[in-house]
Design an enzyme around this catalytic site. Structure first.
Site, short mmCIF file in Angstrom:
data_model
loop_
_atom_site.label_atom_id
_atom_site.label_comp_id
_atom_site.label_asym_id
_atom_site.label_seq_id
_atom_site.Cartn_x
_atom_site.Cartn_y
_atom_site.Cartn_z
N HIS A 335 1.71 7.84 11.40
CA HIS A 335 0.87 7.03 10.14
C HIS A 335 1.79 6.54 8.96
CE1 HIS A 335 -3.54 7.90 10.78
NE2 HIS A 335 -2.92 8.81 11.48
N LYS A 526 -6.66 3.44 -4.88
CA LYS A 526 -6.07 4.03 -3.74
C LYS A 526 -5.30 5.15 -4.21
CE LYS A 526 -4.23 0.13 -2.44
NZ LYS A 526 -4.23 -0.14 -1.09
N ARG A 527 -4.52 5.88 -3.44
CA ARG A 527 -3.62 6.79 -4.02
C ARG A 527 -2.56 6.26 -5.05
NH1 ARG A 527 -4.42 12.61 -2.59
NH2 ARG A 527 -2.42 12.63 -3.60
N LYS A 532 2.84 1.60 -3.28
CA LYS A 532 1.49 0.68 -3.29
C LYS A 532 1.56 -0.04 -4.65
CE LYS A 532 -1.37 4.18 -0.96
NZ LYS A 532 -2.11 3.76 0.08
N LYS A 638 -12.10 -2.24 3.81
CA LYS A 638 -13.56 -2.02 3.25
C LYS A 638 -13.98 -3.27 2.32
CE LYS A 638 -12.16 2.83 3.34
NZ LYS A 638 -11.84 4.05 2.38
C1 LIG Z 1 -10.39 4.21 2.29
C2 LIG Z 1 -10.09 5.10 1.25
C3 LIG Z 1 -8.64 5.36 1.14
C4 LIG Z 1 -7.54 4.60 1.59
O1 LIG Z 1 -7.21 3.57 0.80
P1 LIG Z 1 -5.91 2.70 1.13
O2 LIG Z 1 -6.12 1.44 0.40
O3 LIG Z 1 -5.95 2.05 2.47
O4 LIG Z 1 -4.84 3.33 0.68
C5 LIG Z 1 -8.26 6.18 0.13
N1 LIG Z 1 -9.18 6.90 -0.80
C6 LIG Z 1 -10.56 6.66 -0.55
C7 LIG Z 1 -11.70 7.56 -1.21
C8 LIG Z 1 -10.96 5.99 0.44
O5 LIG Z 1 -12.32 5.73 0.86
#
Ligand SMILES: *Cc1c(COP(=O)(O)O)cnc(C)c1O
Length: 797
Positions: A335, A526-527, A532, A638
């Site tokens: 990952h 995102k985190r 990022k 998404k």
């Molecule tokens: C989809 C999702 C992530 C992953 O987001 P990335 O932008 O791909 O890092 C992280 N947290 C939540 C709550 C999510 O639904």
């Protein structure tokens, strides 16, 4: 006890407990929630060939186990109603009772048993595996506390315990009849009859089952999460006999194993806590009749030596036979390529905790190195690079190497990432077994990430192309026909506007912040992690702010920048980034010159249920990692599916999104992987960019001098110092391209019709990113099973 009732169809439900499989040719009741039809279907073509020396462990049925330390499920109620086709009926019934379904749904706690993308991927995969009718189980840990709740106090992140089980969990069922002992510590005796692991401490593993319904296919799979329990004689049997009270209190030591999710995303857990992975591995390897065990990263890697131990020490299989079955059973998903996230467990720790497993790992390594030495004589450096054991300093086990050697397939999670895995990070292993390395581009379930979170858009799509796209997302391409349909364009824009208004209302109600619903919603959730590059977004905010102040009369396309995400509690820089965003927001949001042109919101406690609210309301999706660092991303998918446009780098799955939609339909900017490599070769010098770019200089000077934090002018000196002197992710190098690209975004946003047409082209191209497609590829290329893809109508139709 109460009689358990199947969530789908009580009449067809298999009574609990399911009878265990007895042997070849036996009819077998499989899982507790699994419906007979899908079971029989997936069992056809199963092999039952008890090879030489195989006794109890017989490969009978095509059962797939998805092993993950995280399942980031979020809420279950609405998803269950949708997948069972009951949503309208339930809405109506609740309405008749004078209640509001949405209000009811808000009461449910998120099951936050994950950090971010990796855990959410596991949850999406469960939905797809059930929908495709695969007899697949999710195996994980039932943490008593999930990912912490994030509070923002005076701009700082504060963590609160997530006591998600406080009011009970109606979706799970404890299965004490399947409780297993898990052994730790002790020592190994070598006898004529083989190795014996003795004087161990036992912790009991108590499984809890949660049903996983497929979408409208009369199939329900099981997610089985394990909880650690101290045996009743814990600390009483051999010692502490005199101190009964202390012995009872010490039960916590054993039960701490499943107490709390480790809140690190993309960072290796430090030695000592990996008891967790061991615990899960031990619970899981006793599944016995797997055809495939998929390892979600290296976290559950100890399942490999554990299965070997069962085969060799308990079932008395010859090593080669055991190793052959083990390798054919396991597959490993990588990952990340960030070095700090690659797990390296201290040998000392494993030696104490699992002495027999360490011996087995040594044996695996010896045979592995002998094999390499026979192919590459006198290549000592290659042996050193490829060893499972790293020497020099603390001796450590390289868990990725263990997983690669112990699996028949290794995959990355997006094309570009799999390429990096194969040609850079694990190139020695790929040279040895090139066919082992694969790509499986991640996906998301369109049930949760469209039907559930964006019913307006889902319905609009169904009006145009029918409802089959929900199970076959590639059918979204049919929307291309409507790109020039003025009515459809207006309707898509209207749904987005409604989603934005609803989200604005939510923010006002929950957080008392007012935002302008006609501004562009520019969302970065995102985190929080340096790779990022939330910092780059922040520099863009400051740049926009300075431009407005420099020339307040000039046309400015109004924006609401929304940033959200949790920082690992021990990650200082990530926490400073949150503080910086909040500090900048405070100034920007209260400057009368700016007014409603620019607002900055830090979205507190970003989690699955909040993602479901903000993503459908987004105009612009920020996916701006340094090229080569984001393995795939799933947030990006998404947003694409929900009608946001992407501003992003050529990283992770962004590359394939651009491939599907056409690069001209995304806002792609900045360095490619090759450019980053080249810059590394030249030497990245942040100062150069600062000297050359006046707007960057101004923004940095402001942050450095306390313009945003006058009471504490030095507050962000660590951040600025990092950006100049040890920024591994080269924020300054992409700043200029990013800002220019954002100008193009604003320009297009002025033309609502052109914007929405681009949105439609993106939605039409999002079909590839269904996790159904991903799972079909795993089934075909790694697990070698046939999805049954049942299309049985639910019983009430
Ligand atoms: C989809 C999702 C992530 C992953 O987001 P990335 O932008 O791909 O890092 C992280 N947290 C939540 C709550 C999510 O639904």
């Amino acid at each position: 006890g109460t009689k358990p009732v199947s969530p789908t169809n009580p009449a067809r439900h298999i009574p609990w407990p399911a009878r265990p499989c007895a042997g070849p040719g036996e009819t077998c009741q499989v899982s507790d929630f699994l419906q007979p039809k899908s079971f029989l279907k997936t069992c056809r073509g199963a092999s039952s060939d008890p090879g030489e020396g195989d006794r109890r462990v017989v490969f009978l049925f095509q059962r797939i186990y998805y092993l993950s330390l995280e399942f980031y499920m979020g809420r279950t109620l609405q998803n269950t109603m949708i997948n069972l086709g009951l949503q309208n009926a339930c809405d109506e019934a609740i309405y008749q009772l004078g209640l509001d379904m949405e209000e009811l749904e808000e009461i449910e706690e998120d099951a936050g048993l994950g950090n971010g993308g990796l855990g959410r991927l596991a949850a999406c995969f469960l939905d797809s595996m059930a929908t495709l009718g695969l007899a697949a189980y999710g195996y994980g840990i039932r943490y008593e506390y999930g990912i912490f709740n994030q509070k923002i106090r005076d701009g700082w992140q504060v963590e609160e315990a997530d006591d998600w089980l406080r009011h009970g969990n109606p979706w799970e069922k404890a299965r004490p009849e399947y409780m297993l002992p898990v052994h730790f510590y002790g020592r190994v005796e070598h006898t004529a009859a083989g190795a014996k692991w003795v004087d161990t401490q036992v912790v009991l593993a108590l499984p809890y089952d949660t049903p996983v319904p497929g979408y409208m296919n009369n199939t329900v799979n099981t997610m089985r999460l394990w909880s650690a329990r101290a045996p009743n004689d814990f600390n009483l049997r051999d010692f502490n006999v005199g101190d009964y009270i202390q012995a009872v209190l010490d039960r916590n030591l054993a039960e701490n194993i499943s107490r709390v999710l480790y809140p690190n995303d993309n960072v290796s857990r430090d030695g000592g806590v990996d008891v967790l992975g061991v615990f899960q591995a031990a619970c899981s390897a006793w599944m016995g009749i797997a055809v495939a065990i998929q390892l979600n990263d290296t976290h559950p890697a100890m399942a490999i030596p554990e299965l070997m131990r069962i085969f060799v020490d308990i079932e008395k299989l010859p090593w080669n036979k055991a190793w052959d079955i083990t390798k054919r059973t396991f597959a490993y998903t990588n990952h990340t390529v960030l070095p700090e996230a690659l797990e390296r467990w201290p040998v000392d720790l494993v030696e104490k905790l699992l002495p027999r497993h360490l011996q087995i790992i040594y044996e695996i390594n010896q045979r592995h190195l002998d094999h390499i030495a026979s192919l590459f004589p006198n290549d000592v450096d290659r042996l050193r690079r490829m060893s499972l054991i790293e020497e020099g300093g603390t001796k450590r086990i390289n868990m990725a190497h263990l997983c690669i050697v112990g699996s028949h397939a290794v995959n990355g999670v997006a094309k570009i990432h799999s390429e990096i895995v194969k040609t850079q990070v694990f190139k020695d292993f790929a040279a040895l077994e090139p066919e082992k390395f694969q790509n499986k581009t991640n996906g998301i379930t369109p049930r949760r990430w469209l039907l559930l979170c964006n019913p307006g858009l889902a319905e609009l799509i169904a009006e145009k192309i029918g409802e089959d796209y929900v199970r076959d997302l590639s059918q979204l391409t049919k929307l291309h026909e409507f790109v020039d349909d003025d009515l459809f364009i207006r309707e898509v824009a209207k749904v987005k506007q409604e989603n934005k208004a609803k989200f604005a209302l939510y923010l006002e109600k929950e957080y008392k912040v007012k935002i302008n619903p006609s501004s562009m919603f520019d969302v970065h959730v995102k985190r929080i992690h340096e790779y990022k590059r939330q910092l780059m977004n922040c520099l863009h905010i400051v740049t926009m702010y300075n431009r407005i102040r420099r020339d307040p009369a000039k046309l400015f396309v109004p924006r609401t920048v929304i940033i959200g995400g949790k920082a690992a509690p021990g990650y200082h820089m990530a926490k400073m980034i949150i503080k910086l965003i909040n500090t900048v927001a405070q100034v920007v949001n209260n400057d009368p010159v700016v007014g409603s042109k620019l607002k900055v919101i830090f979205l507190e406690n970003y989690r699955v249920s909040l993602a479901e609210k903000v993503i459908p309301a987004t105009d612009l999706s920020e996916q701006i990692s340094t090229a080569g660092t984001e393995a795939s991303g799933t947030g990006n998918m998404k947003f694409m599916l929900n009608g946001a446009l992407t501003i992003g780098t050529m990283d992770g799955a962004n590359v394939e999104m651009a491939e599907e939609a056409g690069e001209e339909n995304l806002f792609i900017f900045g360095m490619r992987v090759e450019d980053v490599t080249e810059l590394d070769r030249e030497g990245y010098n942040a100062q150069e960019y600062y000297d050359r770019l006046p707007e960057l200089k101004q923004a940095i000077d402001q942050i450095k001098s306390g313009f945003f934090s006058p009471n504490e002018p030095d507050l962000f000196k660590d951040v600025v110092n990092m950006l100049f002197h040890h920024d591994r992710f080269k924020v300054f190098a992409d700043y200029e391209a990013y800002v220019k690209c954002q100008e193009k975004v604003s320009e297009l946003y002025l033309n609502s019709k052109a914007w929405t047409k681009m949105v439609i082209r993106n939605i039409a191209a999002a079909g590839k990113f269904s996790s159904d497609r991903t799972i079909k590829e795993y089934a075909r290329d790694i697990w070698h099973v046939e999805p049954s893809d049942l299309k049985i109508p639910p019983p009430n139709e």
